[in-house]
Design an enzyme around this catalytic site. Sequence first.
Site, PDB file in Angstrom:
ATOM      1  N   ARG A  10      86.316   9.958  44.843  1.00 25.75           N
ATOM      2  CA  ARG A  10      85.538   8.885  46.065  1.00 25.75           C
ATOM      3  C   ARG A  10      84.749   9.070  46.756  1.00 25.75           C
ATOM      4  O   ARG A  10      83.623   8.318  46.795  1.00 25.75           O
ATOM      5  CB  ARG A  10      85.962   7.805  46.053  1.00 25.75           C
ATOM      6  N   TYR A  29      79.388   9.918  50.837  1.00 27.03           N
ATOM      7  CA  TYR A  29      78.001   9.402  50.118  1.00 27.03           C
ATOM      8  C   TYR A  29      77.175  10.829  50.655  1.00 27.03           C
ATOM      9  O   TYR A  29      76.314  11.402  49.978  1.00 27.03           O
ATOM     10  CB  TYR A  29      77.461   7.894  50.841  1.00 27.03           C
ATOM     11  N   THR A  62      91.032   3.047  52.365  1.00 27.54           N
ATOM     12  CA  THR A  62      90.388   2.420  51.202  1.00 27.54           C
ATOM     13  C   THR A  62      90.560   1.878  49.904  1.00 27.54           C
ATOM     14  O   THR A  62      89.914   1.107  49.483  1.00 27.54           O
ATOM     15  CB  THR A  62      90.190   3.970  50.205  1.00 27.54           C
ATOM     16  N   LYS A  88      96.900  13.841  53.365  1.00 32.18           N
ATOM     17  CA  LYS A  88      96.434  13.849  52.955  1.00 32.18           C
ATOM     18  C   LYS A  88      95.429  13.518  51.624  1.00 32.18           C
ATOM     19  O   LYS A  88      94.312  13.465  51.977  1.00 32.18           O
ATOM     20  CB  LYS A  88      96.054  11.883  52.831  1.00 32.18           C
ATOM     21  N   TYR A 119      92.138  13.268  55.406  1.00 28.29           N
ATOM     22  CA  TYR A 119      91.750  12.353  53.894  1.00 28.29           C
ATOM     23  C   TYR A 119      90.811  13.018  53.054  1.00 28.29           C
ATOM     24  O   TYR A 119      89.881  12.801  53.261  1.00 28.29           O
ATOM     25  CB  TYR A 119      91.827  10.870  54.310  1.00 28.29           C
ATOM     26  N   ILE A 136     101.825   9.470  50.431  1.00 24.10           N
ATOM     27  CA  ILE A 136     100.410   7.912  50.499  1.00 24.10           C
ATOM     28  C   ILE A 136     100.042   7.001  49.440  1.00 24.10           C
ATOM     29  O   ILE A 136      98.844   8.348  49.083  1.00 24.10           O
ATOM     30  CB  ILE A 136      99.472   8.056  51.821  1.00 24.10           C
TER      31      ILE A 136
END
Length: 296
Positions: free
Chosen positions: A143, A112, A49, A166, A138, A208
């Site tokens: 976000r 979303y 991202t 992550k 992840y 990360i």
Amino acid sequence: MRINHPLTGSMVALITPMFDNGLVDFDALEALVEFHVESGTKAIITMGTTGESATLNQQEHIEVMKKTIEFADNRITIIAGTGANSTSEAIELTQAAKDMGADACLLVTPYYNKPTQEGLYQHYKLIAETVDIDQILYNVPGRTAVDLSVETAVRLSTIKNIIGIKDATGDLAVAQALIDQCPEDFLLYSGDDATAIEFILMGGHGGISVTANVAPKALSEAYEAAFNDDRTNAELINQPLINLHQNLFIESNPIPVKWALHKMGKCGSGIRLPLTKLSQQAQVTLEQDLSNLKVI
């Protein structure tokens, strides 16, 4: 007891450098790969991202992954960001990454559409069963608007080629739960620069990082010290980076980190809408951090 695995330590969530018109600058990308090879970064995450995967079309996404793998030339591990909010698209990207020689894939939770925990489980299970490549979950609910629960992560950790997670919640209670409940050989990475040292000292395997774009050598040394349970040195090395960890998120990532690398002469100032260039007020703050670190 933490396992000793090649994929431990500092891994960079690499930006995608762009010209002012928004086109990808592959020469700058090659130079950034060299920068991380020379700086001791353990792995490059391409098209995560931070790499603006949400604003590149699929053809561009695949081309950036392909070029990054070529530039690395087997000198550094390459993890391809292949997550999507469509399971079929995530499978296509993951297959493309495998075909071009990526070492592993990082798959962000579907954003979303807010799937249920069962939907998340089935999403990741199908990708893992369809594409035979190591895969890292992840979770970044700030976000994506969906939170991969510890229970679902533990369920997924039993699937052979899902090798780690992550966790970018920044919640050390979540980190502790993952450490306590996941199998010993399941890799646990921090995705939150501000809490990463503590995450690793608790038993995590690495991070990360966005900060690693700017200060890869220092962060690599700090993470290595933390992995070796050397709290004193880990905190000593990390101390000058604390403001940077915060201020690289002074506006939405990757706006600040792209501006920082531009200021360091590593790339142009290009970024794609709807992201905009860093505001003047934020530039003053971040420029002070870069100056303090003597990178500009």
